[in-house]
Scaffold this active site. Sequence first.
Site, PDB file in Angstrom:
ATOM      1  N   SER A 141     -81.030  -5.126  74.021  1.00  0.00           N
ATOM      2  CA  SER A 141     -80.279  -5.185  72.573  1.00  0.00           C
ATOM      3  C   SER A 141     -78.765  -5.096  72.980  1.00  0.00           C
ATOM      4  CB  SER A 141     -80.588  -3.975  71.851  1.00  0.00           C
ATOM      5  OG  SER A 141     -79.838  -3.856  70.565  1.00  0.00           O
ATOM      6  N   TYR A 154     -82.892   4.422  69.781  1.00  0.00           N
ATOM      7  CA  TYR A 154     -83.010   2.889  69.860  1.00  0.00           C
ATOM      8  C   TYR A 154     -82.066   2.512  70.972  1.00  0.00           C
ATOM      9  CZ  TYR A 154     -83.211  -2.120  69.034  1.00  0.00           C
ATOM     10  OH  TYR A 154     -83.295  -3.367  69.157  1.00  0.00           O
TER      11      TYR A 154
END
Length: 249
Positions: A141, A154
Amino acid sequence: MRRFESKVALVTGAASGIGRATAERLADEGASLILTDVQAEPLEESAKLARERGAAVEAIPCVVSDPDSVQSMFSRGIARFGSLDALCNSAGVLKFGHTHEFSLEDWNRILAINLTGTFLVCRIAIPQLVESKGAIVNIASTAALAGHPWTCAYSASKGGVLAFTYGIAVEYGRQGLRANAVCPGSVSTPMIDAFELPDGADRKLLNRIMPLDQFRGPETVASAIAFLASNDAAHINGVALRVDGATLS
């Protein structure tokens, strides 16, 4: 293009979002598919979409953070197709929240699925991929590359995925296995579409993680995954490819 004719690919997190789009793209390019996700009914829908594109599909529910579940899934998939040429680790979860309010339970769950799950699937797949001189594409990401607010677990998990990917690339590169990562940003998926600002959050911080033009669909990431998993990327190993509409530029 039929870059995956006579090849077998395993896609985790295949029930929706980037995983489903990747399954559809690889099916379009001729791959036979092992699809897995914890969500059984949406997984079957992804399998149906891939079969409509002409792919042979084995859809297997699996909890990627559970080594026994991963072993069972992998054994069944290999029993069906006999080999493996490409692996895409797309299974992941996300929860937003202020770091000082984030529970240990949520932290552990996110790392277990996003990071440990990636490790468990790679660990069991690597011997097959070394044999086939195949490719791993892990989903990281833009949150692994720069500060994203309200995503402590995350971001940490995806940073770990990047470091793990780099390690595999070096460790197995001389044996013919390639490992790369894509770093999506500003991609519309069910996970991102469910975003809600935490109470009291500063909306101005959102400007740091916005694309220059617009959010785009998961098919834009699937095309990058297909490239990295194919022989077109034969000389690309240990790379993190941003697919983010210049979010971080």
